[in-house]
Design a protein around this motif. Structure first.
Motif, PDB file in Angstrom:
ATOM      1  N   THR A 142       0.827  -1.206   0.000  1.00 55.36           N
ATOM      2  CA  THR A 142       0.000   0.000   0.000  1.00 55.36           C
ATOM      3  C   THR A 142       0.862   1.256   0.000  1.00 55.36           C
ATOM      4  O   THR A 142       0.589   2.213  -0.737  1.00 55.36           O
ATOM      5  N   TYR A 172      -5.297  -6.467  -4.706  1.00 51.95           N
ATOM      6  CA  TYR A 172      -5.737  -5.255  -4.020  1.00 51.95           C
ATOM      7  C   TYR A 172      -5.401  -4.005  -4.812  1.00 51.95           C
ATOM      8  O   TYR A 172      -5.975  -2.935  -4.566  1.00 51.95           O
ATOM      9  N   LEU A 217     -10.953 -11.589  -3.607  1.00 57.09           N
ATOM     10  CA  LEU A 217     -11.355 -10.187  -3.455  1.00 57.09           C
ATOM     11  C   LEU A 217     -12.728  -9.929  -4.069  1.00 57.09           C
ATOM     12  O   LEU A 217     -13.579  -9.279  -3.452  1.00 57.09           O
TER      13      LEU A 217
END
Length: 231
Positions: free
Chosen positions: A79, A170, A181
């Motif tokens: 991230t 992601y 997901l």
């Protein structure tokens, strides 16, 4: 038990094996992310590990760095890399590859320097007495004898990367993580369980293939020599 039966039904449905988002396509994407990360990690870790094992220098630093890399949270790092740069958002393959390569470096590095360190000093001294240079000793003698531990490090790295490559989804990428997901987004539990099952089967298959490759590539003489050093 009902979820498992539903997952088996989902996996055997022909509609899930055709099209751009089929199971076969997702497996191919997952393998591509894995191979790319392992290649990047090997370019960094294997030469460094061989040099450390041959010279005996830098082992403490290598162990410390390996421990630090293992402690990094993969999803958090992914991230951070993705949102810290524009390129990370537009081309998520780069932050994903960096994170997965960081995950693969410690076992590859450990397998490399441990394999070379395990070579008997009498063997290397004999090679020097025959007039071999240090690079020849490393390439022709130590590397061959270090192959079992080196391939063991590769197996460990491959399993970790295959299992963790699911996080690539992601960032909007493909791979088997898409089933987990996408299923989570609509509470499609059979799809989520199916994705997990395929990941497990893929990891076991890769481990089996690498184990078979080790048996084929490592000569009986090297196996015998390694067994003697372990006694």
């Amino acid at each position: 038990m009902n979820h498992i039966a539903a997952a088996m039904t989902w996996l055997t449905a022909s509609s899930h094996w055709t099209g751009s988002g089929s199971i076969g396509v997702r497996i191919g994407e997952h393998l591509w992310y894995t191979v790319l990360a392992l290649a990047v990690a090997a370019i960094i870790a294997v030469p460094a590990g061989l040099a450390i094992g041959h010279t005996g220098r830098g082992r403490t630093i290598a162990v410390a760095c390996s421990g630090a890399l293992r402690a990094l949270p993969s999803l958090g790092l992914l991230t951070l890399l993705a949102i810290s740069t524009t390129a990370g958002i537009e081309n998520p393959i780069w932050p994903s590859t960096i994170v997965l390569a960081i995950l693969a470096i410690p076992p590859l590095l450990a397998g490399s320097y441990s394999g070379v360190e395990a070579v008997d000093d009498e063997v290397t001294d004999g090679a020097r007495a025959c007039g071999m240079t240090e690079m020849q000793i490393l390439g022709r003698v130590e590397l061959s004898l270090a192959a079992p531990l080196l391939l063991g490090g590769l197996r460990s790295a491959a399993l970790q990367v295959v299992a963790t490559a699911t996080i690539c989804s992601y960032l909007g990428m493909g791979g088997l993580g898409r089933f987990i997901l996408d299923g989570l987004a609509v509470s499609d539990y059979p799809q989520m369980l199916s994705g997990a099952i395929v990941i497990i089967v893929l990891a076991l298959a890769i481990d089996g293939l690498l184990s078979l490759a080790s048996r084929i590539l490592i000569s009986p003489g090297v196996k015998h020599a390694l067994a003697l050093t372990q006694q």
